[in-house]
Design an enzyme around this catalytic site. Sequence first.
Site, PDB file in Angstrom:
ATOM      1  CB  SER A  15     -11.408 -21.851 -15.801  1.00  0.00           C
ATOM      2  OG  SER A  15     -10.577 -22.495 -14.844  1.00  0.00           O
ATOM      3  CG  LEU A  17      -2.924 -20.263 -18.205  1.00  0.00           C
ATOM      4  CD1 LEU A  17      -1.548 -20.674 -17.716  1.00  0.00           C
ATOM      5  CD2 LEU A  17      -2.835 -19.026 -19.085  1.00  0.00           C
ATOM      6  CG  ASP A  36     -11.366 -28.274 -14.800  1.00  0.00           C
ATOM      7  OD1 ASP A  36     -10.534 -27.487 -15.286  1.00  0.00           O
ATOM      8  OD2 ASP A  36     -11.894 -28.100 -13.684  1.00  0.00           O
ATOM      9  CB  SER A 148       5.217 -21.101 -12.665  1.00  0.00           C
ATOM     10  OG  SER A 148       5.324 -19.796 -12.124  1.00  0.00           O
ATOM     11  CE1 TYR A 161       1.849 -22.583  -8.766  1.00  0.00           C
ATOM     12  CE2 TYR A 161       3.628 -21.017  -9.061  1.00  0.00           C
ATOM     13  CZ  TYR A 161       2.505 -21.646  -9.543  1.00  0.00           C
ATOM     14  OH  TYR A 161       2.030 -21.353 -10.791  1.00  0.00           O
TER      15      TYR A 161
END
Length: 257
Positions: A15, A17, A36, A148, A161
Site C-alpha cells: 500500500s 508509497l 509486507d 522523512s 519517529y
Amino acid sequence: MELNGASAVISGGASGLGEACARDLAAKGVKVVIADLNEAKGKALADELGGIFVKTDVSNETEVQAAVQAAVDSGSPLRIVINSAGIGWATRTVGKGNVPHPLDTFEKVIQINLIGTFNLMRLGAAAIAATEPVDKDGLRGVVINTASVAALEGQTGQVAYSASKGGIVGMTLPAARDLSAVGIRVNTVCPGIIDTPIYGEGEAAEAFKATLSAPVPFPKRMGTSAEFAHLVRSLIENDYMNGETVRFDGGIRFQPK
C-alpha cells in the site's frame, strides 16, 4: 541502470508509497517482490502485477531473508531494494502530568523503521553483491531507503519517529561508501506530506489534508504516491546518484507544531 528484466524487493509494498513503487517498476519490466504484513492486499497486488508476495516483518531476519530469496529465485537478478515499510507515533518526551514517553513504544518505532530498514538493506545488498555487474563501472544494483522530512525538522511529539527516520538519513552515506565497494548505490528519499490512504476518505479527511498542505509553497497540495515512485525510479536509473538524501516535499519546512 536498466530496469527491464531485473527483480526488486519492496518492503511495505502492499500500500501507499511502496505500492506506487511496485506499480511503477512493474510497468517497466521489473519482477516485484511485495514484502509486507498485509496478506490480502499484498497477494492481490502481486497477482495483478505478475509479482511475488512474501509476508514480511522487516524486523525479522528470517522473514526478510525469505523475501530476498524469493527475488533471487524469481529468474530475474535482484538489482533493487526499496525500503518503504514504517510506522508513525506521536507522544511527547514528557506528557501531561509529567508522564514520560513509554520506552516500549520508542523501541518499537526504532525496531521497525530504523532496524527494519537496515535489516532489508544488508540482506538485500548481500544478494545483489552476488550478481554479475551490469555495466563497465561495475554496477550491480541500487538501494533506496525512505526517511522523512521529520528526520530533519521533527515536530512536537515526533521524538521516536524523527529518531528512527534520522537514523536512516545518518546511515545513508556510510552505507553508500560500504556498498560502493561491491557496486551498489544507496540513496534516501525524505518525503514531506504525501497523500496516501492513511488519511482516509470523505469530507473530514479532505478538510484535514487541506490544512496539512496549506504551508506547502508550491505546488500548494500534498504530493502523490505516483510522484514519489517517479523520483525513486529516477534515482535508480541515474547511475551517478549515490550517497544522497533527497527531500521530496514541495519546499515545505516543518514548524514545531
